[in-house]
Every structure is written in structure tokens, then in C-alpha cells.
Design a protein around this motif. Sequence first.
Motif, PDB file in Angstrom:
ATOM      1  N   PHE A 185     -10.523   4.393 -19.688  1.00  0.00           N
ATOM      2  CA  PHE A 185     -10.456   5.698 -20.358  1.00  0.00           C
ATOM      3  C   PHE A 185     -10.247   5.544 -21.864  1.00  0.00           C
ATOM      4  CE2 PHE A 185      -9.873   7.398 -16.112  1.00  0.00           C
ATOM      5  CZ  PHE A 185     -10.696   8.500 -16.182  1.00  0.00           C
ATOM      6  N   ILE A 234     -13.607   5.108 -23.352  1.00  0.00           N
ATOM      7  CA  ILE A 234     -14.387   6.357 -23.361  1.00  0.00           C
ATOM      8  C   ILE A 234     -13.855   7.307 -24.436  1.00  0.00           C
ATOM      9  CG2 ILE A 234     -14.998   8.415 -21.998  1.00  0.00           C
ATOM     10  CD1 ILE A 234     -14.997   6.505 -19.519  1.00  0.00           C
ATOM     11  N   ARG A 271     -12.562   6.634 -27.136  1.00  0.00           N
ATOM     12  CA  ARG A 271     -12.901   6.184 -28.497  1.00  0.00           C
ATOM     13  C   ARG A 271     -14.209   6.837 -28.955  1.00  0.00           C
ATOM     14  NH1 ARG A 271     -14.685   1.682 -29.467  1.00  0.00           N
ATOM     15  NH2 ARG A 271     -14.073   1.322 -31.603  1.00  0.00           N
ATOM     16  N   LYS A 272     -15.074   7.167 -27.979  1.00  0.00           N
ATOM     17  CA  LYS A 272     -16.389   7.721 -28.312  1.00  0.00           C
ATOM     18  C   LYS A 272     -16.378   9.246 -28.375  1.00  0.00           C
ATOM     19  CE  LYS A 272     -19.785   5.624 -28.772  1.00  0.00           C
ATOM     20  NZ  LYS A 272     -20.272   4.978 -30.015  1.00  0.00           N
ATOM     21  N   VAL A 273     -15.483   9.871 -27.613  1.00  0.00           N
ATOM     22  CA  VAL A 273     -15.473  11.346 -27.580  1.00  0.00           C
ATOM     23  C   VAL A 273     -14.070  11.867 -27.910  1.00  0.00           C
ATOM     24  CG1 VAL A 273     -17.393  11.656 -25.967  1.00  0.00           C
ATOM     25  CG2 VAL A 273     -15.135  11.248 -25.060  1.00  0.00           C
ATOM     26  N   ASN A 274     -14.039  12.980 -28.625  1.00  0.00           N
ATOM     27  CA  ASN A 274     -12.740  13.514 -29.042  1.00  0.00           C
ATOM     28  C   ASN A 274     -12.007  14.212 -27.905  1.00  0.00           C
ATOM     29  OD1 ASN A 274     -13.237  12.655 -31.642  1.00  0.00           O
ATOM     30  ND2 ASN A 274     -14.393  14.523 -32.107  1.00  0.00           N
ATOM     31  N   GLN A 275     -12.768  14.999 -27.147  1.00  0.00           N
ATOM     32  CA  GLN A 275     -12.123  15.696 -26.031  1.00  0.00           C
ATOM     33  C   GLN A 275     -13.101  15.935 -24.881  1.00  0.00           C
ATOM     34  OE1 GLN A 275     -11.363  19.846 -26.188  1.00  0.00           O
ATOM     35  NE2 GLN A 275     -12.020  19.995 -28.319  1.00  0.00           N
ATOM     36  N   ILE A 276     -12.527  16.040 -23.692  1.00  0.00           N
ATOM     37  CA  ILE A 276     -13.356  16.284 -22.496  1.00  0.00           C
ATOM     38  C   ILE A 276     -12.733  17.445 -21.732  1.00  0.00           C
ATOM     39  CG2 ILE A 276     -14.229  15.319 -20.325  1.00  0.00           C
ATOM     40  CD1 ILE A 276     -13.971  12.515 -21.656  1.00  0.00           C
ATOM     41  N   GLY A 277     -13.499  18.510 -21.606  1.00  0.00           N
ATOM     42  CA  GLY A 277     -13.036  19.677 -20.849  1.00  0.00           C
ATOM     43  C   GLY A 277     -11.696  20.213 -21.330  1.00  0.00           C
ATOM     44  N   GLU A 337     -11.760  19.818 -15.022  1.00  0.00           N
ATOM     45  CA  GLU A 337     -12.939  20.450 -15.620  1.00  0.00           C
ATOM     46  C   GLU A 337     -14.214  19.643 -15.358  1.00  0.00           C
ATOM     47  OE1 GLU A 337      -9.993  20.098 -16.938  1.00  0.00           O
ATOM     48  OE2 GLU A 337      -9.373  22.148 -17.385  1.00  0.00           O
ATOM     49  N   VAL A 338     -14.044  18.346 -15.088  1.00  0.00           N
ATOM     50  CA  VAL A 338     -15.190  17.465 -14.820  1.00  0.00           C
ATOM     51  C   VAL A 338     -15.944  17.920 -13.564  1.00  0.00           C
ATOM     52  CG1 VAL A 338     -15.692  15.102 -13.996  1.00  0.00           C
ATOM     53  CG2 VAL A 338     -14.277  15.443 -16.010  1.00  0.00           C
ATOM     54  N   LEU A 368     -20.180  12.299 -14.305  1.00  0.00           N
ATOM     55  CA  LEU A 368     -19.635  13.668 -14.407  1.00  0.00           C
ATOM     56  C   LEU A 368     -18.750  13.795 -15.642  1.00  0.00           C
ATOM     57  CD1 LEU A 368     -18.643  14.519 -10.714  1.00  0.00           C
ATOM     58  CD2 LEU A 368     -20.436  15.577 -12.065  1.00  0.00           C
ATOM     59  N   LEU A 369     -17.984  12.742 -15.903  1.00  0.00           N
ATOM     60  CA  LEU A 369     -17.103  12.749 -17.085  1.00  0.00           C
ATOM     61  C   LEU A 369     -17.923  12.843 -18.367  1.00  0.00           C
ATOM     62  CD1 LEU A 369     -13.965  12.233 -17.701  1.00  0.00           C
ATOM     63  CD2 LEU A 369     -14.713   9.980 -18.376  1.00  0.00           C
ATOM     64  N   TRP A 370     -19.015  12.077 -18.418  1.00  0.00           N
ATOM     65  CA  TRP A 370     -19.865  12.119 -19.612  1.00  0.00           C
ATOM     66  C   TRP A 370     -20.553  13.480 -19.752  1.00  0.00           C
ATOM     67  CZ3 TRP A 370     -19.507   9.186 -23.646  1.00  0.00           C
ATOM     68  CH2 TRP A 370     -19.027   7.881 -23.528  1.00  0.00           C
ATOM     69  N   ALA A 383     -19.336  16.304 -18.827  1.00  0.00           N
ATOM     70  CA  ALA A 383     -18.308  17.202 -19.391  1.00  0.00           C
ATOM     71  C   ALA A 383     -18.114  16.886 -20.872  1.00  0.00           C
ATOM     72  CB  ALA A 383     -16.999  17.027 -18.636  1.00  0.00           C
ATOM     73  N   ALA A 384     -18.193  15.612 -21.236  1.00  0.00           N
ATOM     74  CA  ALA A 384     -18.000  15.219 -22.641  1.00  0.00           C
ATOM     75  C   ALA A 384     -19.147  15.717 -23.520  1.00  0.00           C
ATOM     76  CB  ALA A 384     -17.891  13.700 -22.739  1.00  0.00           C
ATOM     77  N   THR A 401     -18.853  19.233 -25.081  1.00  0.00           N
ATOM     78  CA  THR A 401     -17.976  19.516 -26.228  1.00  0.00           C
ATOM     79  C   THR A 401     -18.112  18.504 -27.370  1.00  0.00           C
ATOM     80  OG1 THR A 401     -16.280  18.430 -24.900  1.00  0.00           O
ATOM     81  CG2 THR A 401     -16.164  20.825 -25.050  1.00  0.00           C
ATOM     82  N   ASN A 402     -18.876  17.443 -27.148  1.00  0.00           N
ATOM     83  CA  ASN A 402     -18.989  16.412 -28.191  1.00  0.00           C
ATOM     84  C   ASN A 402     -20.452  16.041 -28.418  1.00  0.00           C
ATOM     85  OD1 ASN A 402     -16.004  15.173 -28.359  1.00  0.00           O
ATOM     86  ND2 ASN A 402     -16.501  15.702 -26.260  1.00  0.00           N
ATOM     87  N   VAL A 416     -22.334  12.763 -28.846  1.00  0.00           N
ATOM     88  CA  VAL A 416     -22.160  11.312 -28.779  1.00  0.00           C
ATOM     89  C   VAL A 416     -23.364  10.641 -29.429  1.00  0.00           C
ATOM     90  CG1 VAL A 416     -21.724   9.357 -27.245  1.00  0.00           C
ATOM     91  CG2 VAL A 416     -20.923  11.623 -26.618  1.00  0.00           C
ATOM     92  N   MET A 423     -19.224   1.640 -19.183  1.00  0.00           N
ATOM     93  CA  MET A 423     -20.104   2.235 -20.189  1.00  0.00           C
ATOM     94  C   MET A 423     -20.987   1.139 -20.782  1.00  0.00           C
ATOM     95  SD  MET A 423     -16.907   2.654 -22.754  1.00  0.00           S
ATOM     96  CE  MET A 423     -17.577   3.860 -23.795  1.00  0.00           C
TER      97      MET A 423
END
Lengths: 262, 312
Positions: A44, A47, A49-55, A196-197, B86-88, B90-91, B94-95, B97, B240
Amino acid sequence: MKKYLRIYWKLFKVNQSALLMYRGNFLSSFTADIVWGAFNIISFFFITRKVNQIGGWSGDEILLLASSFNIISGIYFTLFSKSFYRLSHIVQKGLLDGILLRPLDSQFYISAQYSNITKIIRTILCIILNIYLLQRMNVPIHFTNIISFIFLVIVGVIILYSVSLFLFTLVIWNPELSNLYSLIWDYIQAARYPNEVFQGLHTFIFLFMLPVMFAVTTPTKSLLNKMLWGDVVIICLIASMTFILSRKFWCFSLRGYTSSSL
Amino acid sequence: MKKLSEVFLLKRNLHNGHSGPDAFDRGPKSAFTNRPWIRIDDLTRMTRTMKYLKIFFLYNQRIFEQRAKSLIFFLSTLVNPLLLLLLWIAAFKTNKVIDWSLPDAASYYLLLVTTAAFLMSFVEESVGKIDIAEGQLTSYMLKPFSYFWLKYFEEAPYRILQGIYALSILSIFFITFNKLFVISNSPITILLSLVIAILGYHIAFSFKFIIGLLGFWMTELAGLFNVVEIAIYIFGGYVMPLTFLPPVAASIAYFTPFPYIIYYPVVALQGKLSVTELIHIINVQIIWLCLLALIYKYVWNKGKQLFTSFGQ
């Protein structure tokens, strides 16, 4: 109840003595657990490091979620996972007959037969990590937060226990499914992802994921002061429903158990 | 010696009911020469190959008998990549990449599931925990075959069945979400990707086999297996793509065999690499295979001297 607690304590002590007799096993189990716990966090970390926030969860909050997952899964692993792991072997070899003949509740004995104290290291290390992350996020740690977190962790462990028991009971129907353990562990790992995922998934899959979705996110939200009373009601409802269902399914499956070994 | 072997074959044909000069003509034609008879060494080679094939088919039968068990193994390898996908997803909501889009991520994880099912061997468990620790190796050592190749043909059917499951899932995804699935359409890239995948399987098998052989020196292998598994997860691109890892972790990964097992076959199939890069990867894979072959020889020769087994 007192009798069961006494038996549980005896079984626990016997298991830990057996574990300490084989130093190699002890160290290996210890290493494996630290490594897997670290992996849960590191993956995690990469991960986030690449995205600021998830859900709606920030990077640090996601790490806190992964760390809380390690706390809950550490307790679950210490108390129950080895017993469940051995269940297919017990059914295959016909050892369940002996358990059913004992003057004890079979579900209790199946769940408490084995325990492994080395797994608790994951919980201990992640409690420290949780404190560090909360301080880094400038989230105040109140006494009420700690109490509610402990309560919700227990509820989370009950959920993991109940869904595992429900799924492991399938072994009675098909004793050859000895590898069910790995699939159930992967299913449980879904608990380390934010709720939220799973939004937008097919209703059936969503319902299937529902118990584990709340097992970890609600305790984590309580630490972040983001928990609503509705969340507490939902997690308690899920815990009681899954526990009752798994109990019923266990009893129902035993009725179909033919006592034949492979 | 040559004459002796020919006489031996003549005797065999006579014994089977053939007689006179005709006996040679009725015998099976050698696959290696135009002579109507087979030399003993050719015959030995053929029968050995046939026996390995027979072993393969026997294990094939056994594995297809245990389809449900194999399906569960496959599903457990499927869950994690799908959760990460699924996580990506969701990412992405909002982002933004850099260098990665939703189709890229979806193709990456779906191809990851497929290639992992085909290529990722788990032979170390049976070598280290069953054959060496429980003494089953004795029965293998008494057989007139190489232990390495026996295990190779035992493992192959598992990979094929797992791969079939993965291809079925991939096809469903491809039909349902074909816009999200990106794969190279260049025949040369596909061809070289397949070569990379085949070499990747052999690297995975050899590496895991060597790890299993460490059971000669260690009584408890679970800790080591877990460390190796996690190293493969991180440096093999399971979590990843390697380009997303921190520079230090990525540079460590490139010096290990792990990216050459799963990661490169996946990105090659996605069409992310040029032909020159693909050929370079194949060269590195061949170097890794040679290195692993040398290590295997050394570990096996040293280890089998330590092995003792007894029973009644």
C-alpha cells in the motif's frame, strides 16, 4: 462457560509449549509473519506514492487501514487460523469422529484446538505503527477512541472468525478441498481495502464482500474520529448475523457428516 | 558394440515372431536414421522421452481428476490482482496517474493473472516439504530418470490446467469489457512475447526448484518460502508495474530473476516494449537460465550427499 474457558486455557498452553519445543519452527513462523505483515503495509505504501487519495481515504489513512487489518488479522491468526487450517485434514482422516464423541461443543473444540502465539507479533508491531501514523496525521488519541477501537477490533475478529468458519465448513461436504485455506485468506485480505473500492460491483459480489468490508474499516474510522453510530450498528449486526449463520451451517453440515474417512 | 546392438534388435524381432531378413523391414523405422532398424542408444533415448511423456499424461489424468482443487488454487491467485485492479479503478476516479490509464491497468492485471497461472511454478513445496523433508526423494532417486525432469513433467499439467482457467476468465473479460483490454497486435511482438513467457516459466521452475533443494540444509522452510514469495510479489510486478516502484526498489528488482518470470511477459504482451528490448530480455533470460542451471547442478550434487532416508 467456566469449563470452556479452563479447557481453552489448557489447550492454549499446550500449543505454546509444543511451539517452543521446535525452535526452528518457532523462528520460521515468526519471520514469515513479520514478512507478510510488512508486505501488507509496503504494497500500500508503494501505491499511495502514486496516488494522493482513494475513495476519500488519504495515503496515510490507507496505511492506517492496512495496519489495522494487520492488528485484527494478527489476533485472528493467533487464535483460530491453525485450527481451521487443520480442519480438512481432520475431516479427511476421520478424526472428526473422535471430536464429536467428546463431551464438548464440537465447534468450540474445532476452533480452539490449535493456536499460535507467534502470530501476535503482527498485532504488536502494527499497534506501534498505528500510533505513529495517527501522530503523523495529527489525530488526537482519546481514551474513548482507544476503548471503541478495542471493542470494534473484537467485533472485527468475530466477523473474520464467523466467515472463516462458514466457508471452512464446506470441507465437511468435500474433504478434498484442503486448499480452501488459501482462497479464504485471499477473501479475508479484501478487508484491508477501503469500502469505496467495492462500490459499483454486482450486487451478489457486493453482498459476498460485505462482512469483510466492515470488519476493518469501521475500527479504523473510529481511530480517525470519522465513525458514525450507524457504522457501529451495521458492524454489530453483521457480526451477530455471520456468527449465527456460521453456527447454524456448522450444525447443519454435521447432520450430513457420514463419518467416513478417505 | 554397434553390431551387438543390431544383433540385440534382430533377436528381439525374432522373439516377437518375425523371422528371416524380413524381420528388419517389419521393425519400426528409426526416427533418427533411414535404417530400417533402431540402434540401442536411439531406442533408449526414444523410450526415455516416451516415458517422460507418459509421466506427463499420468499426472495430467490425476490433475484433471482434482479439477475442483485446482480451481480453488486458481481462484486464490485471481483474487489479489482483481482487488488491486478495483483499487486502481477507485484511484483513477480521484487521481490522474501519470503514464497509466484504466485500460492499461485492466490489461496489466488481467494478463498478470493469466501469465501467473501459466508460468508461476510452486514446485518448491513438493521438493522441499514433501520429497526432502518426508523422504519421498528416495523413490525418485531409485528411478532411472532425472529428478529435475520428473518434477518438470509433474508440474507441467498443473500449469496447463491453471492456464486454461485463466484463459477462460480472460475471454469473459475480453468479451464483456473489450474496450478496457489492450494487447499488442504485432505478430513479431506476440511471437517474441511467447518466447519470453516460455523462458519465464523455465526460470520460475528452476529458481523454485533450487529453493526447494535448500531443504537438504534446512529443516524448516516455511519462513524462507514466504520471504521468496513476497520478493516475487514485489519485484515480479504482482503489486504494480516495476516502473511505478521507488527507484531503489526498481533497481534491485532488475538485478533479480523475478521480473523475467511474470512482469516482462505481461508488458511484452501489452506491446509496451520494442523488438530490440524484447530481444535484450530474451538474452538476459538465457543468461539467468544458464546461471540457474549451474546453481542447480552445484546444489543438487552437494545436497544429495547429505540426504539419508530409512524405513521398513
